[in-house]
Design a protein around this motif. Sequence first.
Motif, short mmCIF file in Angstrom:
data_model
loop_
_atom_site.label_atom_id
_atom_site.label_comp_id
_atom_site.label_asym_id
_atom_site.label_seq_id
_atom_site.Cartn_x
_atom_site.Cartn_y
_atom_site.Cartn_z
N HIS A 29 0.86 -1.19 0.00
CA HIS A 29 0.00 0.00 0.00
C HIS A 29 0.89 1.24 0.00
CE1 HIS A 29 0.89 0.97 4.23
NE2 HIS A 29 1.01 -0.33 4.36
N TRP A 30 0.26 2.42 -0.14
CA TRP A 30 1.06 3.66 -0.11
C TRP A 30 0.56 4.62 0.96
CZ3 TRP A 30 -2.04 2.55 -4.47
CH2 TRP A 30 -3.07 3.44 -4.75
N TRP A 31 0.00 4.05 2.01
CA TRP A 31 -0.61 4.90 3.03
C TRP A 31 0.37 5.19 4.16
CZ3 TRP A 31 -5.53 1.43 2.71
CH2 TRP A 31 -6.34 1.89 1.64
N THR A 32 1.08 6.29 4.03
CA THR A 32 2.13 6.60 4.99
C THR A 32 1.96 7.95 5.69
OG1 THR A 32 3.45 7.49 3.18
CG2 THR A 32 3.86 5.21 3.78
N GLY A 35 -2.94 10.34 8.76
CA GLY A 35 -4.29 9.77 8.69
C GLY A 35 -4.29 8.41 7.99
N GLU A 36 -3.47 8.31 6.95
CA GLU A 36 -3.40 7.04 6.21
C GLU A 36 -2.83 5.93 7.08
OE1 GLU A 36 -2.62 8.62 1.63
OE2 GLU A 36 -0.92 8.26 2.94
N ALA A 37 -1.75 6.25 7.83
CA ALA A 37 -1.11 5.23 8.65
C ALA A 37 -2.07 4.73 9.73
CB ALA A 37 0.16 5.80 9.28
N GLY A 61 4.55 7.63 -1.18
CA GLY A 61 4.32 8.41 -2.41
C GLY A 61 2.84 8.56 -2.65
N GLY A 62 2.32 9.77 -2.41
CA GLY A 62 0.89 10.02 -2.58
C GLY A 62 0.42 9.64 -3.98
N GLY A 63 -0.83 9.17 -4.06
CA GLY A 63 -1.38 8.80 -5.36
C GLY A 63 -0.94 7.42 -5.83
N ALA A 84 -2.54 -6.28 -2.72
CA ALA A 84 -1.99 -4.96 -3.04
C ALA A 84 -3.12 -3.99 -3.30
CB ALA A 84 -1.09 -5.04 -4.28
N GLN A 85 -2.84 -2.74 -2.93
CA GLN A 85 -3.80 -1.66 -3.17
C GLN A 85 -3.78 -1.39 -4.68
OE1 GLN A 85 -2.65 1.71 -0.85
NE2 GLN A 85 -4.32 2.98 -1.63
N ILE A 86 -4.82 -1.82 -5.35
CA ILE A 86 -4.93 -1.59 -6.80
C ILE A 86 -6.34 -1.08 -7.05
CG2 ILE A 86 -4.79 -2.61 -9.11
CD1 ILE A 86 -3.09 -4.81 -8.04
N LYS A 87 -6.46 -0.15 -7.99
CA LYS A 87 -7.76 0.49 -8.17
C LYS A 87 -8.25 0.44 -9.61
CE LYS A 87 -6.54 4.58 -6.72
NZ LYS A 87 -6.50 5.90 -6.08
N GLY A 88 -9.55 0.61 -9.75
CA GLY A 88 -10.19 0.91 -11.04
C GLY A 88 -9.80 -0.04 -12.16
N ALA A 185 3.13 15.69 -9.88
CA ALA A 185 2.25 15.52 -11.05
C ALA A 185 0.83 15.12 -10.66
CB ALA A 185 2.87 14.50 -11.99
N TRP A 186 0.70 14.15 -9.76
CA TRP A 186 -0.65 13.68 -9.42
C TRP A 186 -1.46 14.75 -8.70
CZ3 TRP A 186 -2.89 13.13 -4.58
CH2 TRP A 186 -2.05 13.24 -3.49
N GLN A 187 -0.78 15.62 -7.95
CA GLN A 187 -1.53 16.70 -7.27
C GLN A 187 -1.95 17.77 -8.29
OE1 GLN A 187 -0.22 18.04 -3.29
NE2 GLN A 187 1.54 16.70 -3.60
C1 GAL Z 1 -5.22 8.29 -3.57
C2 GAL Z 1 -5.77 7.18 -2.72
C3 GAL Z 1 -6.10 7.70 -1.38
C4 GAL Z 1 -4.96 8.50 -0.79
C5 GAL Z 1 -4.28 9.41 -1.80
C6 GAL Z 1 -3.01 10.06 -1.32
O1 GAL Z 1 -4.96 7.83 -4.87
O2 GAL Z 1 -6.92 6.66 -3.32
O3 GAL Z 1 -6.47 6.64 -0.53
O4 GAL Z 1 -4.09 7.65 -0.20
O5 GAL Z 1 -4.03 8.76 -3.00
O6 GAL Z 1 -2.01 9.13 -1.11
#
Ligand code: GAL
Length: 415
Positions: A29-32, A35-37, A61-63, A84-88, A185-187
């Motif tokens: 996962h990428w929840w660090t 709040g994510e942790a 790494g966000g996103g 693993a955290q995988i989406k869509g 970039a993702w932001q």
């Molecule tokens: C998103 C994810 C969220 C959050 C965010 C920042 O893509 O869906 O759960 O973690 O990234 O990391």
Amino acid sequence: MLNRSIAACFAAASLVALPVQASEVEVLHWWTSGGEAKSVASLKSSLQKRGVSWQDFAVAGGGGENAMTVLKSRAVSGNPPTAAQIKGPDIQEWGELGFLASIDDVAKKNNWDGVLPGVVSDVMKYQGKYVAAPVNVHRVNWLWANPEVFRKAGASIPTTWADFMVQAKKIQDAGYIALAHGGQAWQDNTVFEAVVLGVGGAEYYKKAFVELDMKALNSSTTDEVFKVFGELRQFIDANAPGRDWNVATSMVINGEAAMQIMGDWAKGEFAVAGKNAGTDFVCVAAPGTSDGFTFNVDSFAFFQQSDVNKQSAQKAMAEEILGTNFQEVFNLNKGSIPARLGMARAKFDTCAHDSMNAFVSTAQSGGLVPSFAHGMAVPGAVAGAITDVATNYFNSDTSPADGKAQLVAAIQAAM
Ligand code: GAL
């Protein structure tokens, strides 16, 4: 997002057996962030109560871009994690490559088709069978505001993009940073997405950024989108490049900045800082998007395992994820709303209530749209092309007309 030609070389490779520990899951996962942790910790402890131990595989790494890169290399070497955290649409791509394990028996036993909205359950299945379990629904089109900064600047919280420019100027003139932003970039793409929905509305959003309709992409609405997006450059500070999203959130929390445009994982940071919705901070739909909802569903996909202990640990994890207790605790920490329908609302705050109401009303009105900035709307290659154009545009003085031309060309090349 997956490179199919590389994938073809290793798809047939058998999985390397790891030393076996009874009932253990290794979870990528990428929840660090704070709040994510806390949210991950709640999953870990729920599993431990079921006798399933947790091997943490966090890739910061966000996103999630970094996490996905690491996941691909682990999978290529025949050693994917348990989950693993995988989406869509990425879930489909991993399914097509033959990596994912069915958890359909767990889903049937627990009536997932009955307790999940169709817009969520559809994405969790590969060839009609569940291969992933959803933990939440994030709304991405939010604006987070520090009401104290607004008061001091004599500004009001904007509900349209035109008004945003007026209020942001007042805030800047009063000596505050108007828009807290992290130049990654993702932001950049997350803000771009909010502008697309706010300026163009849900119909345009769907045509242009989900169906990739060239007429919509080439329309004058796209010029207007880039114009508004470009105007935001003046409201972020010089230190934005590279800044993590949660650091930007902390600037709103501590009153250095007035606003942030970010999905409701930002609320997890306000919560960790002990701040209350409605008083210490305010959540409103991003300008022009109050009748829209860009959804982003976090989910865990399960990788095929030869070991029966690992298979049963996966099933325990899947079952736990959709449990009512877990869905409540996890989402209270994460800032999102439960993926599961019919959950008690009492413990959730006003932002979550707004999100729950909007999720239902926009599903009826047509305002519910998948987030392209968070991997929910289009195949990975197209999503990457849109991200590149958005970030290049935002970090240059490219004109709206050139931005549009680059977007159209990049999407065409990626399709
Ligand atoms: C998103 C994810 C969220 C959050 C965010 C920042 O893509 O869906 O759960 O973690 O990234 O990391």
